[in-house]
Design a protein around this motif. Sequence first.
Motif, PDB file in Angstrom:
ATOM      1  N   ASN A 102       0.816  -1.207   0.000  1.00  0.00           N
ATOM      2  CA  ASN A 102       0.000   0.000   0.000  1.00  0.00           C
ATOM      3  C   ASN A 102       0.851   1.259   0.000  1.00  0.00           C
ATOM      4  O   ASN A 102       1.845   1.351   0.731  1.00  0.00           O
ATOM      5  CB  ASN A 102      -0.939   0.015   1.211  1.00  0.00           C
ATOM      6  CG  ASN A 102      -1.968  -1.092   1.151  1.00  0.00           C
ATOM      7  OD1 ASN A 102      -2.428  -1.463   0.069  1.00  0.00           O
ATOM      8  ND2 ASN A 102      -2.336  -1.644   2.288  1.00  0.00           N
ATOM      9  N   ALA A 103       0.435   2.202  -0.822  1.00  0.00           N
ATOM     10  CA  ALA A 103       1.116   3.496  -0.860  1.00  0.00           C
ATOM     11  C   ALA A 103       0.664   4.327   0.324  1.00  0.00           C
ATOM     12  O   ALA A 103      -0.527   4.402   0.626  1.00  0.00           O
ATOM     13  CB  ALA A 103       0.797   4.225  -2.162  1.00  0.00           C
ATOM     14  N   GLU A 104       1.607   4.950   1.013  1.00  0.00           N
ATOM     15  CA  GLU A 104       1.235   5.856   2.098  1.00  0.00           C
ATOM     16  C   GLU A 104       0.540   7.069   1.505  1.00  0.00           C
ATOM     17  O   GLU A 104       0.919   7.569   0.444  1.00  0.00           O
ATOM     18  CB  GLU A 104       2.487   6.298   2.865  1.00  0.00           C
ATOM     19  CG  GLU A 104       2.176   7.180   4.056  1.00  0.00           C
ATOM     20  CD  GLU A 104       3.419   7.541   4.839  1.00  0.00           C
ATOM     21  OE1 GLU A 104       3.359   8.521   5.605  1.00  0.00           O
ATOM     22  OE2 GLU A 104       4.440   6.854   4.690  1.00  0.00           O
ATOM     23  N   ARG A 105      -0.495   7.519   2.167  1.00  0.00           N
ATOM     24  CA  ARG A 105      -1.234   8.664   1.655  1.00  0.00           C
ATOM     25  C   ARG A 105      -0.390   9.927   1.816  1.00  0.00           C
ATOM     26  O   ARG A 105       0.417  10.054   2.731  1.00  0.00           O
ATOM     27  CB  ARG A 105      -2.547   8.814   2.410  1.00  0.00           C
ATOM     28  CG  ARG A 105      -3.422   7.580   2.347  1.00  0.00           C
ATOM     29  CD  ARG A 105      -4.702   7.761   3.098  1.00  0.00           C
ATOM     30  NE  ARG A 105      -5.717   8.377   2.267  1.00  0.00           N
ATOM     31  CZ  ARG A 105      -6.891   8.791   2.716  1.00  0.00           C
ATOM     32  NH1 ARG A 105      -7.182   8.681   3.992  1.00  0.00           N
ATOM     33  NH2 ARG A 105      -7.780   9.317   1.912  1.00  0.00           N
ATOM     34  N   ALA A 106      -0.597  10.855   0.895  1.00  0.00           N
ATOM     35  CA  ALA A 106       0.125  12.117   0.950  1.00  0.00           C
ATOM     36  C   ALA A 106      -0.455  13.001   2.054  1.00  0.00           C
ATOM     37  O   ALA A 106      -1.542  12.741   2.583  1.00  0.00           O
ATOM     38  CB  ALA A 106       0.027  12.826  -0.399  1.00  0.00           C
ATOM     39  N   SER A 107       0.262  14.050   2.385  1.00  0.00           N
ATOM     40  CA  SER A 107      -0.188  15.003   3.395  1.00  0.00           C
ATOM     41  C   SER A 107      -0.848  16.197   2.733  1.00  0.00           C
ATOM     42  O   SER A 107      -0.694  16.441   1.535  1.00  0.00           O
ATOM     43  CB  SER A 107       1.001  15.471   4.240  1.00  0.00           C
ATOM     44  OG  SER A 107       1.581  14.402   4.945  1.00  0.00           O
ATOM     45  N   VAL A 108      -1.588  16.952   3.536  1.00  0.00           N
ATOM     46  CA  VAL A 108      -2.109  18.254   3.128  1.00  0.00           C
ATOM     47  C   VAL A 108      -1.310  19.295   3.889  1.00  0.00           C
ATOM     48  O   VAL A 108      -1.171  19.204   5.113  1.00  0.00           O
ATOM     49  CB  VAL A 108      -3.612  18.392   3.447  1.00  0.00           C
ATOM     50  CG1 VAL A 108      -4.102  19.803   3.134  1.00  0.00           C
ATOM     51  CG2 VAL A 108      -4.414  17.370   2.656  1.00  0.00           C
ATOM     52  N   ILE A 109      -0.753  20.259   3.155  1.00  0.00           N
ATOM     53  CA  ILE A 109       0.087  21.272   3.797  1.00  0.00           C
ATOM     54  C   ILE A 109      -0.470  22.659   3.532  1.00  0.00           C
ATOM     55  O   ILE A 109      -1.187  22.890   2.566  1.00  0.00           O
ATOM     56  CB  ILE A 109       1.549  21.183   3.302  1.00  0.00           C
ATOM     57  CG1 ILE A 109       1.625  21.423   1.792  1.00  0.00           C
ATOM     58  CG2 ILE A 109       2.161  19.838   3.662  1.00  0.00           C
ATOM     59  CD1 ILE A 109       3.044  21.476   1.254  1.00  0.00           C
ATOM     60  N   SER A 110      -0.136  23.593   4.415  1.00  0.00           N
ATOM     61  CA  SER A 110      -0.550  24.985   4.241  1.00  0.00           C
ATOM     62  C   SER A 110       0.349  25.651   3.210  1.00  0.00           C
ATOM     63  O   SER A 110       1.369  25.097   2.791  1.00  0.00           O
ATOM     64  CB  SER A 110      -0.469  25.728   5.567  1.00  0.00           C
ATOM     65  OG  SER A 110       0.872  25.761   6.045  1.00  0.00           O
ATOM     66  N   SER A 111      -0.015  26.859   2.804  1.00  0.00           N
ATOM     67  CA  SER A 111       0.760  27.547   1.763  1.00  0.00           C
ATOM     68  C   SER A 111       2.168  27.883   2.224  1.00  0.00           C
ATOM     69  O   SER A 111       3.065  28.084   1.397  1.00  0.00           O
ATOM     70  CB  SER A 111       0.045  28.824   1.322  1.00  0.00           C
ATOM     71  OG  SER A 111      -0.105  29.718   2.414  1.00  0.00           O
ATOM     72  N   ASP A 112       2.393  27.923   3.553  1.00  0.00           N
ATOM     73  CA  ASP A 112       3.743  28.181   4.063  1.00  0.00           C
ATOM     74  C   ASP A 112       4.453  26.889   4.457  1.00  0.00           C
ATOM     75  O   ASP A 112       5.480  26.921   5.127  1.00  0.00           O
ATOM     76  CB  ASP A 112       3.713  29.164   5.233  1.00  0.00           C
ATOM     77  CG  ASP A 112       2.772  28.722   6.347  1.00  0.00           C
ATOM     78  OD1 ASP A 112       1.854  27.934   6.067  1.00  0.00           O
ATOM     79  OD2 ASP A 112       2.950  29.171   7.488  1.00  0.00           O
ATOM     80  N   GLY A 113       3.910  25.730   4.027  1.00  0.00           N
ATOM     81  CA  GLY A 113       4.615  24.461   4.165  1.00  0.00           C
ATOM     82  C   GLY A 113       4.382  23.693   5.446  1.00  0.00           C
ATOM     83  O   GLY A 113       5.009  22.654   5.659  1.00  0.00           O
TER      84      GLY A 113
END
Length: 440
Positions: free
Chosen positions: A143-154
Motif C-alpha cells: 500500500n502506498a502511504e497517503r500524501a499530506s495536506v500542507i498549508s501555503s507556508d509548508g
Amino acid sequence: MRRFLSLLVASSLAATSLAACTPKPASAEPVVKQFLSDWASQDFDGAGDLSDNPSSASDTLQASWDGLQAEGVDTQVTDVKLNGTTATANYHVTWDLPKDRELSYDATMTLNRINDEWKVRWMPSALHPQLGANQHLELRAVNAERASVISSDGADVLTPGTEYRILVDLDKTNDKTATARTLAAALNAAHATDNTVPTADAADLAKKLADASGTYSVALVSTQQGEALKKTLAANQEITFNEEPAMVPTDPTFAPDIVNRVASLVESDLEGANGWEVAAVSNEGAVIGELDYHAPQVAPAVKISLDHNVQKAAEEAVNLRADMKTMLVAIRPSTGEILAVAQTDLADQDGDLALNGQFPPGSTFKIITASAGIQDEGLSPDSIVPCPGSMNIYGRIVNNYNQFSLGDVPMTTAFAKSCNTTFANISEQLQKGQLKDMGA
C-alpha cells in the motif's frame, strides 16, 4: 602369433558388437516438458504424478497459482543435461499476473531415472529457486502511504493516521434506549474537553438505533479520544471500536471546519499508486521472504492556500471580540488565495458565516474605488481630496465613523484612515459603468 591375432580381432569385433547393441539412456526432456505443460494448463495432479512426491508437488503448484492470482504461466526449456541416471533441466518461467503485471525468473529441476522411468525429484525450488519446504508463492499489495495536506507556508495540516469508528452491534443490544443514553453521555462528556468529539442527543440516537438493524455507526473520533472512550464504555459489550485509516489534523484547533471540508474534497488526490510484491509464504500464511518487490508511488502533497501563521493570527484577532459574531477572511489580492478564515464561537452558532454569509464589502471596496479614481479620474496617491465628517451624495448622507473629519488630505491619508466621504465623492465623479468595470 597368427592364433593370437585371430583372438584379438575376434575380441575386438565382439566388443564393437556389444557396444552397438547397448541402448542409450532415454532423454528426460519429454518428462520435463510434460511437467511444465501440465503446470501451465493447471493440471496440477498430472504434474504431481510425474514427480516422486505427487501430493506435495500438486498442492504447492495449486497454492502458488491461487496465491499469485495467476492468469497464466509460460515456461521455456533452455537445456536438459544427463549424468547417468540423473538429469538437470533449466527453464525460464514467466507468470501473467493481474493488472498487466509480470513475474519472470529462471528455475531448475532435477530428475532421477528409476526403473527406466524419469521422475522429477520434487522440491519447491522447481517452482521458484528461492522457495523452501512447505512454502508457496503469493502476490501481495504494497500500500502506498497517503500524501499530506500542507498549508501555503509548508506546515502540515493533515497527515495519514487513524481514527476510531464507534459502532453499536444491535444484535447484542438488550435495551437500545439505555445504550443511546450511555453513548450520548460519554460523547458529550468527551466533547466538553475536546470539541472535535461530536455531541449526541440521547433521544435522537435512541430513535436511530430503534430504526436500524445489524451494526450502526455512531461517530468517528480521534485515536486519543477513541482509546479513552473504549475504557469508559468497556462494560458495554454491544459498543465496539473499529480503527480505520484517516487523514488526521496535526492541530485540531486549526480552521477545523475548513480542514474537514478539505479532507473530503482532496481524499482521492492523496491516494498514491499501490505497489506489489511476490513473497514466499508458509502454509499458515506467514511471509518467509520477499522474492520480487515493486515499490508504491506516493502522491505529491496537496497544498491549500491557508497560511498557518496568518490563520493563527486571524483566530487570535476575532477572539479579541469573542462577545460578538466576529468573522475575518484574509486573502492575497494578487491571486485571490484565501489565507485565513476565522470566526468566534458566537458566529459558529449560525454556521459558516465567514464563508456563507452575504455581507456588503464595506471598506474593502475602497480598493476598487481608489483604483477607478486613479485610472479614470487622473488621481494619484498624492492627490489632495476632501474628507469631511459627512457628505450629501444626491440626497444620501454618507458619514465617517463617529463623523471624524480630516479636511483636505492626500488620498493615501484618506485611504489609511478609511474616510467614507472621500471615496463616496470619488465614486460620484466617475462615469456610469466605470466603477462596475473596475470591480470586474
